[in-house]
Design a protein around this motif. Structure first.
Motif, PDB file in Angstrom:
ATOM      1  N   GLY A   1       0.783  -1.231   0.000  1.00 44.07           N
ATOM      2  CA  GLY A   1       0.000   0.000   0.000  1.00 44.07           C
ATOM      3  C   GLY A   1       0.813   1.278   0.000  1.00 44.07           C
ATOM      4  N   VAL A   2       2.092   1.211  -0.400  1.00 43.50           N
ATOM      5  CA  VAL A   2       2.937   2.409  -0.383  1.00 43.50           C
ATOM      6  C   VAL A   2       2.630   3.278  -1.602  1.00 43.50           C
ATOM      7  CG1 VAL A   2       5.311   3.272  -0.424  1.00 43.50           C
ATOM      8  CG2 VAL A   2       4.754   1.181   0.842  1.00 43.50           C
ATOM      9  N   SER A   3       2.512   4.576  -1.360  1.00 43.66           N
ATOM     10  CA  SER A   3       2.213   5.513  -2.448  1.00 43.66           C
ATOM     11  C   SER A   3       3.464   5.775  -3.296  1.00 43.66           C
ATOM     12  CB  SER A   3       1.714   6.839  -1.877  1.00 43.66           C
ATOM     13  OG  SER A   3       1.700   7.835  -2.885  1.00 43.66           O
ATOM     14  N   PRO A   4       3.433   5.457  -4.586  1.00 42.13           N
ATOM     15  CA  PRO A   4       4.608   5.722  -5.420  1.00 42.13           C
ATOM     16  C   PRO A   4       4.908   7.211  -5.565  1.00 42.13           C
ATOM     17  CG  PRO A   4       2.747   4.985  -6.757  1.00 42.13           C
ATOM     18  CD  PRO A   4       2.357   4.793  -5.323  1.00 42.13           C
ATOM     19  N   GLU A   5       3.888   8.045  -5.497  1.00 43.95           N
ATOM     20  CA  GLU A   5       4.102   9.491  -5.612  1.00 43.95           C
ATOM     21  C   GLU A   5       4.918  10.028  -4.443  1.00 43.95           C
ATOM     22  OE1 GLU A   5       3.365  11.641  -8.098  1.00 43.95           O
ATOM     23  OE2 GLU A   5       2.916   9.804  -9.205  1.00 43.95           O
ATOM     24  N   LYS A   6       4.707   9.433  -3.270  1.00 49.63           N
ATOM     25  CA  LYS A   6       5.403   9.917  -2.078  1.00 49.63           C
ATOM     26  C   LYS A   6       6.842   9.428  -1.989  1.00 49.63           C
ATOM     27  CE  LYS A   6       1.303  10.437   0.884  1.00 49.63           C
ATOM     28  NZ  LYS A   6       0.665  10.022   2.161  1.00 49.63           N
ATOM     29  N   VAL A   7       7.187   8.377  -2.719  1.00 48.48           N
ATOM     30  CA  VAL A   7       8.533   7.800  -2.573  1.00 48.48           C
ATOM     31  C   VAL A   7       9.385   7.915  -3.835  1.00 48.48           C
ATOM     32  CG1 VAL A   7       7.712   6.173  -0.827  1.00 48.48           C
ATOM     33  CG2 VAL A   7       7.816   5.451  -3.223  1.00 48.48           C
ATOM     34  N   LYS A   8       8.803   8.380  -4.943  1.00 47.33           N
ATOM     35  CA  LYS A   8       9.535   8.334  -6.211  1.00 47.33           C
ATOM     36  C   LYS A   8      10.795   9.201  -6.221  1.00 47.33           C
ATOM     37  CE  LYS A   8       6.681  11.870  -8.513  1.00 47.33           C
ATOM     38  NZ  LYS A   8       5.755  12.118  -9.659  1.00 47.33           N
ATOM     39  N   THR A   9      10.857  10.207  -5.372  1.00 45.92           N
ATOM     40  CA  THR A   9      12.061  11.050  -5.311  1.00 45.92           C
ATOM     41  C   THR A   9      12.914  10.755  -4.075  1.00 45.92           C
ATOM     42  OG1 THR A   9      10.846  12.806  -4.163  1.00 45.92           O
ATOM     43  CG2 THR A   9      10.929  12.906  -6.580  1.00 45.92           C
ATOM     44  N   ASP A  10      12.622   9.659  -3.403  1.00 47.71           N
ATOM     45  CA  ASP A  10      13.346   9.290  -2.177  1.00 47.71           C
ATOM     46  C   ASP A  10      14.799   8.958  -2.519  1.00 47.71           C
ATOM     47  OD1 ASP A  10      14.317   8.085   0.185  1.00 47.71           O
ATOM     48  OD2 ASP A  10      12.344   7.287   0.684  1.00 47.71           O
ATOM     49  N   SER A  11      15.723   9.662  -1.916  1.00 40.58           N
ATOM     50  CA  SER A  11      17.148   9.456  -2.203  1.00 40.58           C
ATOM     51  C   SER A  11      17.647   8.095  -1.732  1.00 40.58           C
ATOM     52  CB  SER A  11      17.983  10.561  -1.546  1.00 40.58           C
ATOM     53  OG  SER A  11      17.770  10.593  -0.139  1.00 40.58           O
ATOM     54  N   ARG A  12      16.894   7.437  -0.860  1.00 43.68           N
ATOM     55  CA  ARG A  12      17.299   6.107  -0.405  1.00 43.68           C
ATOM     56  C   ARG A  12      17.120   5.061  -1.498  1.00 43.68           C
ATOM     57  NH1 ARG A  12      13.512   5.658   4.773  1.00 43.68           N
ATOM     58  NH2 ARG A  12      12.085   6.381   3.140  1.00 43.68           N
ATOM     59  N   LEU A  13      16.254   5.337  -2.466  1.00 41.19           N
ATOM     60  CA  LEU A  13      16.031   4.407  -3.575  1.00 41.19           C
ATOM     61  C   LEU A  13      17.095   4.693  -4.633  1.00 41.19           C
ATOM     62  CD1 LEU A  13      12.127   4.621  -3.748  1.00 41.19           C
ATOM     63  CD2 LEU A  13      13.563   3.061  -2.407  1.00 41.19           C
ATOM     64  N   PHE A  14      18.236   4.041  -4.478  1.00 42.73           N
ATOM     65  CA  PHE A  14      19.435   4.406  -5.232  1.00 42.73           C
ATOM     66  C   PHE A  14      19.533   3.726  -6.593  1.00 42.73           C
ATOM     67  CE2 PHE A  14      20.513   0.515  -3.139  1.00 42.73           C
ATOM     68  CZ  PHE A  14      21.384  -0.132  -4.002  1.00 42.73           C
ATOM     69  N   THR A  15      18.725   2.692  -6.838  1.00 44.98           N
ATOM     70  CA  THR A  15      18.839   1.981  -8.106  1.00 44.98           C
ATOM     71  C   THR A  15      18.128   2.750  -9.214  1.00 44.98           C
ATOM     72  OG1 THR A  15      16.827   0.671  -7.735  1.00 44.98           O
ATOM     73  CG2 THR A  15      18.913  -0.250  -6.919  1.00 44.98           C
ATOM     74  N   GLU A  16      18.431   2.403 -10.451  1.00 45.67           N
ATOM     75  CA  GLU A  16      17.797   3.066 -11.584  1.00 45.67           C
ATOM     76  C   GLU A  16      16.305   2.779 -11.614  1.00 45.67           C
ATOM     77  OE1 GLU A  16      18.134   3.155 -16.476  1.00 45.67           O
ATOM     78  OE2 GLU A  16      19.747   2.279 -15.266  1.00 45.67           O
ATOM     79  N   LYS A  17      15.918   1.566 -11.248  1.00 48.07           N
ATOM     80  CA  LYS A  17      14.514   1.163 -11.253  1.00 48.07           C
ATOM     81  C   LYS A  17      13.740   1.826 -10.126  1.00 48.07           C
ATOM     82  CE  LYS A  17      11.009  -1.356 -12.654  1.00 48.07           C
ATOM     83  NZ  LYS A  17      10.359  -1.097 -13.947  1.00 48.07           N
ATOM     84  N   LYS A  18      14.338   1.971  -8.966  1.00 45.19           N
ATOM     85  CA  LYS A  18      13.765   2.573  -7.763  1.00 45.19           C
ATOM     86  C   LYS A  18      12.551   1.816  -7.239  1.00 45.19           C
ATOM     87  CE  LYS A  18      15.327   7.301  -8.600  1.00 45.19           C
ATOM     88  NZ  LYS A  18      16.338   7.305  -7.540  1.00 45.19           N
ATOM     89  N   ILE A  19      11.423   1.892  -7.938  1.00 44.94           N
ATOM     90  CA  ILE A  19      10.173   1.258  -7.504  1.00 44.94           C
ATOM     91  C   ILE A  19       9.988  -0.042  -8.289  1.00 44.94           C
ATOM     92  CG2 ILE A  19       7.666   1.500  -7.400  1.00 44.94           C
ATOM     93  CD1 ILE A  19       8.124   4.530  -7.114  1.00 44.94           C
ATOM     94  N   PRO A  20       9.834  -1.175  -7.601  1.00 39.36           N
ATOM     95  CA  PRO A  20       9.776  -2.466  -8.305  1.00 39.36           C
ATOM     96  C   PRO A  20       8.566  -2.641  -9.209  1.00 39.36           C
ATOM     97  CG  PRO A  20       9.266  -2.728  -5.967  1.00 39.36           C
ATOM     98  CD  PRO A  20       9.782  -1.344  -6.142  1.00 39.36           C
ATOM     99  N   GLY A  21       7.439  -2.032  -8.869  1.00 37.34           N
ATOM    100  CA  GLY A  21       6.247  -2.171  -9.694  1.00 37.34           C
ATOM    101  C   GLY A  21       5.063  -1.467  -9.054  1.00 37.34           C
TER     102      GLY A  21
END
Length: 310
Positions: free
Chosen positions: A118-138
């Motif tokens: 249930g995580v909102s992709p809009e709230k996490v898409k710019t999160d600097s902790r998501l360091f990979t190119e893909k960032k959000i798995p799906g």
């Protein structure tokens, strides 16, 4: 927001906590658990440092984050009961970044909620902790939420580590071979050469769930000779039966798993020390056999006499 752990609020088995501590050996600096529950990881870390004859307060600073108000208070109380100090704050780790700890932690250890959807992709898409190119798995087609947050957690753990930091965490078994976006992130993680070990754990270790799991370990300070290697341990058939529904590791099983990591890291002297301890214990136990046999001689002779008489 749901997941296989009912929001993540259940107890991490001591066997798994001890395995994580034994593998990453948190003995100094900043130790973070961003899903700390009741702070069991910190308590076991305290035992580890104390068993080395060192002062925990002088060596380690604990940082914990927990979504639940009840668990936050339990964590603070648990630290106090065990004479430990730390900073425990309440917050949703998906949305509440601990900015000042990014890239600053010597150790990260955690048992996060599995398969949160249930995580909102809009709230996490710019999160600097998501360091990979893909960032959000799906993203789920129906809910438009992140389909599975396991690889958000994994990226968080990596991002909080400093350049030589180690991490150990519990993860859903499905994360090891998940496809699509999760596979892409996993490939990027492997490319960092920080993935150090993965241990497969069997069923019935958790008190409220029977699901299997894996233990993942990162080591950003791996020496050159191990940077292209990942140790995989299949411990699914290694356990001690506690009750019909509960399993754990015996002391010897924990030591043996740890010894495999020692050999992988080239620490043969520690392995030989453990073998020496086993041999000494065997010798000591063997020394008691003669006395036991002597105690049996009289009853056996008496029974033998009766049979001969008959």
């Amino acid at each position: 927001m749901t997941g296989a752990q009912e929001g993540g609020e259940f107890f991490t088995p001591p066997s798994l906590v001890r395995t994580i501590v034994n593998m990453i050996e948190p003995d100094r600096g900043n130790v973070l658990d961003p899903a700390c529950g009741s702070a069991g990881m910190f308590v076991q870390t305290g035992h580890f440092v104390e068993n080395r004859g060192e002062d925990v307060a002088a060596k380690i600073t604990f940082y914990g984050q927990e979504k639940s108000d009840t668990n936050t208070r339990l964590a603070r109380m648990n630290l106090a009961v065990h004479g430990l100090e730390g900073i425990i704050r309440q917050g949703n780790t998906f949305y509440d970044r601990w900015e000042e700890l990014l890239g600053q932690c010597d150790f990260v250890m955690s048992n996060p909620p599995f398969n949160v959807n249930g995580v909102s992709p809009e709230k996490v898409k710019t999160d600097s902790r998501l360091f990979t190119e893909k960032k959000i798995p799906g993203i789920a087609a129906k809910t438009k939420a992140v389909s599975n947050a396991n690889y958000l957690w994994i990226q968080y753990f990596y991002s909080y580590l400093n350049e030589r930091g180690r991490a150990g965490f519990v993860m859903a078994s499905s994360a090891s071979d998940a496809g699509h976006g999760e596979k892409e992130i996993r490939e990027e993680l492997i490319a960092t050469q920080a993935v150090d070990m993965i241990i497969s754990i069997g069923t019935n270790f958790f008190y409220t769930k029977s699901l299997p799991c894996t233990l993942w370990f990162f080591d950003k300070g791996k020496p050159a000779e191990r940077q292209d290697k990942v140790l995989m341990i299949d411990a699914r058939n290694l356990y001690r039966v506690v009750t019909r529904k509960i399993r754990d590791f015996s002391e010897e099983q924990l030591q043996n798993i740890t010894a495999i990591a020692w050999l992988y890291r080239g620490q043969q002297e520690r392995y030989l020390g453990l073998v020496g301890d086993y041999l000494n214990k065997t010798h000591q136990e063997a020394g008691t056999i003669a006395g036991v046999l002597t105690q049996l001689e009289s009853p056996l002779s008496s029974w033998a006499g009766k049979f001969i008489t008959m």
